[in-house]
Design a protein around this motif. Structure first.
Motif, short mmCIF file in Angstrom:
data_model
loop_
_atom_site.label_atom_id
_atom_site.label_comp_id
_atom_site.label_asym_id
_atom_site.label_seq_id
_atom_site.Cartn_x
_atom_site.Cartn_y
_atom_site.Cartn_z
N MET A 86 191.45 18.28 19.59
CA MET A 86 192.03 19.43 20.30
C MET A 86 190.98 20.19 21.07
O MET A 86 191.13 20.47 22.25
N LYS A 87 189.92 20.60 20.41
CA LYS A 87 188.74 21.11 21.15
C LYS A 87 187.76 19.97 21.16
O LYS A 87 187.47 19.37 22.16
N SER A 88 187.25 19.66 19.97
CA SER A 88 186.52 18.43 19.75
C SER A 88 186.74 18.11 18.29
O SER A 88 187.17 18.99 17.53
N PRO A 89 186.50 16.89 17.86
CA PRO A 89 186.84 16.55 16.47
C PRO A 89 186.01 17.36 15.47
O PRO A 89 184.92 17.82 15.79
N THR A 90 186.55 17.49 14.28
CA THR A 90 185.81 18.14 13.19
C THR A 90 184.90 17.12 12.54
O THR A 90 185.33 15.99 12.26
N LEU A 91 183.66 17.52 12.30
CA LEU A 91 182.67 16.61 11.72
C LEU A 91 182.22 17.17 10.38
O LEU A 91 181.79 18.32 10.30
N LEU A 92 182.34 16.37 9.31
CA LEU A 92 181.95 16.85 7.98
C LEU A 92 180.99 15.84 7.35
O LEU A 92 181.31 14.64 7.35
N PRO A 93 179.86 16.29 6.83
CA PRO A 93 178.96 15.33 6.18
C PRO A 93 179.56 14.83 4.87
O PRO A 93 180.20 15.59 4.16
N LEU A 94 179.39 13.53 4.59
CA LEU A 94 179.84 13.01 3.29
C LEU A 94 178.71 13.19 2.27
O LEU A 94 177.54 13.36 2.63
N ALA A 95 179.09 13.13 1.00
CA ALA A 95 178.07 13.22 -0.06
C ALA A 95 177.08 12.06 0.08
O ALA A 95 175.90 12.18 -0.20
N GLU A 96 177.58 10.92 0.55
CA GLU A 96 176.70 9.76 0.74
C GLU A 96 175.84 9.95 1.98
O GLU A 96 176.37 10.15 3.08
N GLU A 97 174.56 9.91 1.81
CA GLU A 97 173.57 10.11 2.88
C GLU A 97 173.88 9.20 4.08
O GLU A 97 174.19 8.02 3.91
N GLY A 98 173.80 9.74 5.32
CA GLY A 98 173.94 8.92 6.52
C GLY A 98 175.37 8.69 6.96
O GLY A 98 175.62 8.01 7.95
N TRP A 99 176.35 9.24 6.26
CA TRP A 99 177.75 9.06 6.61
C TRP A 99 178.44 10.41 6.86
O TRP A 99 178.06 11.42 6.27
N SER A 100 179.45 10.39 7.75
CA SER A 100 180.22 11.61 8.02
C SER A 100 181.71 11.29 8.07
O SER A 100 182.10 10.13 8.30
N ALA A 101 182.51 12.34 7.91
CA ALA A 101 183.97 12.20 8.10
C ALA A 101 184.32 12.87 9.42
O ALA A 101 183.76 13.91 9.77
N ILE A 102 185.22 12.23 10.17
CA ILE A 102 185.72 12.84 11.42
C ILE A 102 187.21 13.11 11.24
O ILE A 102 187.96 12.24 10.77
N HIS A 103 187.63 14.32 11.60
CA HIS A 103 189.05 14.69 11.58
C HIS A 103 189.45 15.04 13.01
O HIS A 103 188.73 15.76 13.68
N ALA A 104 190.60 14.56 13.45
CA ALA A 104 191.04 14.92 14.80
C ALA A 104 192.55 14.80 14.94
O ALA A 104 193.20 14.05 14.20
N VAL A 105 193.10 15.54 15.90
CA VAL A 105 194.52 15.41 16.25
C VAL A 105 194.60 14.55 17.50
O VAL A 105 193.90 14.81 18.48
N VAL A 106 195.42 13.49 17.44
CA VAL A 106 195.53 12.61 18.61
C VAL A 106 197.00 12.39 18.96
O VAL A 106 197.88 12.52 18.10
N LYS A 107 197.23 12.03 20.22
CA LYS A 107 198.61 11.76 20.65
C LYS A 107 199.11 10.45 20.03
O LYS A 107 198.38 9.46 20.00
N GLU A 108 200.37 10.50 19.56
CA GLU A 108 200.91 9.34 18.86
C GLU A 108 200.93 8.08 19.71
O GLU A 108 200.69 6.98 19.23
N ASP A 109 201.18 8.25 21.03
CA ASP A 109 201.30 7.04 21.86
C ASP A 109 199.97 6.32 22.08
O ASP A 109 199.97 5.17 22.52
N VAL A 110 198.84 6.98 21.78
CA VAL A 110 197.56 6.27 21.90
C VAL A 110 196.93 6.03 20.52
O VAL A 110 195.80 5.53 20.42
N LEU A 111 197.68 6.39 19.47
CA LEU A 111 197.12 6.32 18.12
C LEU A 111 196.59 4.93 17.76
O LEU A 111 195.46 4.78 17.31
#
Ligand code: PRT
Ligand code: ZN
Length: 283
Positions: free
Chosen positions: A233-258
């Motif tokens: 929507m603005k830009s995706p949400t980025l969250l660090p994972l407990a495991e070093e070197g990895w992140s989680a990305i959260h985003a809202v996307v349009k269903e037709d391009v999902l």
């Protein structure tokens, strides 16, 4: 307190009740009552035939209502159309026996047309200088030509199945309609404020339609590539994972391009994808 007029039973009833429910307004279920109340919003519901809703709102018997644009146009009610609701879509069309040859609107000169929408038809014919006889009938308009009440009909069409089943063909699409939220033009300040609150909720629900929420895990080195594919929507949400070197990305996307996005992010090494429905989106 805001009073809304809804169709008691029929094609618009379920969708009308549903938008209030999705907006978190809990309406008492009372099939036999003419009036019921919402438990958690200052709203009461008046159940009417759809034909009576435009005038009920125009005269202030109800403050707002949900009704098809066809009924508003036919009744000539002075109403404020607040919001198109996207359901109850149909058109009112001229149809004639399927064996008849049709070239232009002048076909209807001197013909008898059966309809429940005489005002809309009269206006259309007058704008197009057609001189036809309008036979107003209340229901089962589609059988009128077969029983020689009329030569043609002017009636609601949605899939077209009813016309075909009655040996008719659609020759002119005259009026397009969908369900709309209407309001009395002279609402008090207090009622307008309540109406605004409702519209805010309806819009949040509409925004969420056709959108999905995607969650995935990715190695940090690939984050920029993923962000380029899913802007969010603005830009995706980025969250660090407990495991070093990895992140989680959260985003809202349009269903037709999902599914396009899912394939691309998988190729980039995304793991543990979760695809969720969105319920309400407020910018
Ligand atoms: O009892 P009440 O007066 O409240 O209900 P009603 O019987 O007058 O209306 P109802 O419930 O049938 O329709 C309510 C509103 O739904 C209409 O005013 C339109 O705004 C909208 N709507 C959407 C339709 C249709 N689609 C529709 N297909 N209204 C009626 N039809 C009928 C049409 O009259 C015809 O008989 O369905 C038949 C045609 O459908 P197809 O799919 O075969 O083309
Ligand atoms: Zn009706």
């Amino acid at each position: 307190m805001l009073r809304v007029a809804l169709q008691a039973k029929g094609r618009l009833n379920e969708d009308s009740m549903c938008i209030f429910e999705e907006a978190g307004v809990k309406i008492e279920q009372s099939k036999r009552k003419l009036l019921s109340h919402a438990k958690n919003f200052p709203l009461e519901v008046l159940y009417l035939r759809d034909d009576d809703i435009p005038m009920a709102v125009a005269t202030g018997v109800a403050d707002i209502g949900i009704v098809g644009e066809n009924e508003i146009a036919e009744k000539g009610a002075l109403l404020e159309v607040i919001h198109k609701l996207g359901f109850g879509k149909c058109r009112i069309s001229l149809a004639i026996p399927k064996g008849e040859e049709y070239q232009s609107l002048s076909y209807f000169n001197g013909k008898r047309i059966a309809t429940s929408y005489p005002n809309i038809l009269r206006k259309y014919f007058s704008e197009n200088s057609i001189d036809a006889k309008i036979e107003e009938i209340a229901g089962s308009v589609e059988i009128a030509p077969a029983v020689n009440i009329s030569d043609a009909i002017f009636d609601i069409v949605s899939s077209g199945g009813t016309l075909i089943a009655n040996g008719l063909k659609e020759v002119e699409k005259v009026f397009y309609s969908e369900a709309v939220l209407v309001a009395n033009p002279n609402l008090s300040e207090e009622k307008r404020k309540l109406l605004k609150q409702l519209i805010f909720r309806f819009e949040a629900i509409e925004r969420s339609k056709g959108q999905k929420y995607i969650v995935l895990n990715i190695e940090n080195s690939k984050i920029d590539d993923i962000v380029a594919i899913i802007p969010g929507m603005k830009s995706p949400t980025l969250l660090p994972l407990a495991e070093e070197g990895w992140s989680a990305i959260h985003a809202v996307v349009k269903e037709d391009v999902l599914w396009d996005i899912v394939e691309k992010v998988k190729e980039l090494g995304a793991k543990d994808l979760i695809l969720l429905s969105t319920e309400k989106i407020i910018p």
